[in-house]
Design an enzyme around this catalytic site. Sequence first.
Site, PDB file in Angstrom:
ATOM      1  N   GLU A   1      88.059 -11.334  45.608  1.00 16.74           N
ATOM      2  CA  GLU A   1      87.233 -10.118  45.522  1.00 16.74           C
ATOM      3  C   GLU A   1      87.022  -9.664  46.954  1.00 16.74           C
ATOM      4  OE1 GLU A   1      86.528  -8.762  42.825  1.00 16.74           O
ATOM      5  OE2 GLU A   1      86.454 -10.340  41.308  1.00 16.74           O
TER       6      GLU A   1
ATOM      7  N   CYS B   1      80.157  -4.440  47.967  1.00 15.93           N
ATOM      8  CA  CYS B   1      81.594  -4.153  47.997  1.00 15.93           C
ATOM      9  C   CYS B   1      81.893  -2.926  47.149  1.00 15.93           C
ATOM     10  CB  CYS B   1      82.418  -5.362  47.578  1.00 15.93           C
ATOM     11  SG  CYS B   1      81.899  -6.072  46.055  1.00 15.93           S
TER      12      CYS B   1
HETATM   13  C1  UN1 Z   1      79.447  -7.158  45.487  1.00 13.97           C
HETATM   14  O1  UN1 Z   1      79.039  -6.236  46.202  1.00 13.97           O
HETATM   15  O2  UN1 Z   1      80.095  -8.103  45.984  1.00 13.97           O
HETATM   16  O3  UN1 Z   1      78.685  -3.607  40.728  1.00 13.97           O
HETATM   17  C2  UN1 Z   1      79.173  -7.260  44.038  1.00 13.97           C
HETATM   18  C3  UN1 Z   1      77.849  -3.942  41.573  1.00 13.97           C
HETATM   19  C4  UN1 Z   1      77.196  -5.280  41.418  1.00 13.97           C
HETATM   20  C5  UN1 Z   1      77.986  -6.351  42.070  1.00 13.97           C
HETATM   21  C6  UN1 Z   1      78.427  -6.088  43.467  1.00 13.97           C
HETATM   22  N1  UN1 Z   1      77.059  -5.552  40.002  1.00 13.97           N
HETATM   23  O4  UN1 Z   1      77.529  -3.226  42.493  1.00 13.97           O
END
Ligand code: UN1
Length: 504
Positions: free
Chosen positions: A261, A295
């Site tokens: 990820e 992310c």
């Molecule tokens: C992340 O930023 O690594 O969809 C995960 C989202 C959250 C998860 C983010 N449920 O923004």
Amino acid sequence: MNNVLAKLGLESDNLGACSGPDHWLNVGGEWITSLNPFDGEPIARVQCTNSGSYESIVVQASVSFRHWRTIPAPKRGDLVRDLGESLRRLKEPLGELISLETGKIKAEGVGEVQEMIDICDFAVGLSRQLYGLTIASERPEHRMSETWHPLGPIGIVTAFNFPAAVWSWNAALAAMCGDTMIWKPSELAPLTAVAIQHLANRVMADHGVQGVFCLAVGKGDIGALLCADSRIPLVSFTGSVATGRTVAHVVASRLGRTILELGGNNAIIVTENADLDLAVRAILFGAVGTAGQRCTSTRRIIVHESVGDALIARLVAAYKSIVLGDPLLPETLVGPLITAQAVAKMVSAIERAVASGGTLLTGGTLRPDVGPQFVEPAIVSVPSQTEVVREETFAPILYVMQYQTIEQAIALHNDVTQGLSSAIFTDSLRQAELFLSASGSDCGIANVNIGTSGAEIGGAFGGEKQTGGGRESGSDAWKSYMRRQTNTVNWGRSLPLAQGIKFG
Ligand code: UN1
């Protein structure tokens, strides 16, 4: 000692990080200090795992795996249910600790714990649904099927920004699937990990097991050990593209599996007929929520030229009302960036964007009056998708570009190396469906009239291209944590060969 640590049952400011209930101290490595990004003050110290204690953790996880894999999946689900129940009980203090350690506002810290609870519930349900196919055999009196078996002790490497939820996406599924696991949290958020391990230890003790959930706090050295360790069949890694590339390389060279990820550079297309009220609210949450450190954060806006000026005016006005401050106060919308380096990267990205023809429309100002790591969220209008726009800067910078045709918008949208999340705001069914079609967004997540961040756990989470291709959380992501076995059973009295081969 800090009150919230006491509420979570952590009795000291000096915490040894460990594998199981008996190993809280003396893990042998250096001590790291968890700092509060709001004021730069230390919260507590955590001892890292050294190579000796790493070895005993992996041995424990391997030995525990041999027992854990024999427990029926619905019984393993019971343990995950209890993990979810303890998270429900400790939702407030754990959410507060996440907020304290990462600087995300408390509502988001508590939301992160809710995400953990949700995935536990999901995993409990799945514990009775690890379905395999049955397949029609070409041979008479034969039966073919697929069975899913536990994989082994797995490695989970998480980032600072979701120090709890991303672990739980992996951990709840992996435990239910019959795996044991070793968690290497970010060295910027070790306290959250210690608190969760503490909670997991109590749940394991209640169930008379140990070593299902293991923790190895450390820096890159521990991550490197996990990647190179052929006893670990799967490494799930969340972090930067650069580190992810090394993880992929090292794990692949021993023919292990990865779930990656990595970075995102998520955009929202706003069409000429979009509901701008919805779009502005979604962009605000996506771009400045978690101080732009998800992310899934919204980093690029691609807006039709007929509504570009109106959208920008509304966004600039909304940005002016953002309250920066202590993440634990209810009125705060945006907290600090995680480190001084993150602040420097944000400032430098804005400078580069301006140097390459962009216009800073709002924000970008350092705010030492609020705290050492505060910068006002910025909007930069850019004439084209320049190099800096194509990079992921982990900070609240929103680049705005304008387009004329939807095809041009989609081409701009996809013309980055990352492929995590994406969205379109439109009232046109045709444009929405085009965006979701094979000729539309090239991302793992594509939304209509909701933003790029804040995904629910029920869907598979992850992205394409340099985001790494991994999928975690919902849908059938559980399959990554198991090994598939194809079974053919001959229940007849002859031995016909496949493909009609006659042998002897
Ligand atoms: C992340 O930023 O690594 O969809 C995960 C989202 C959250 C998860 C983010 N449920 O923004």
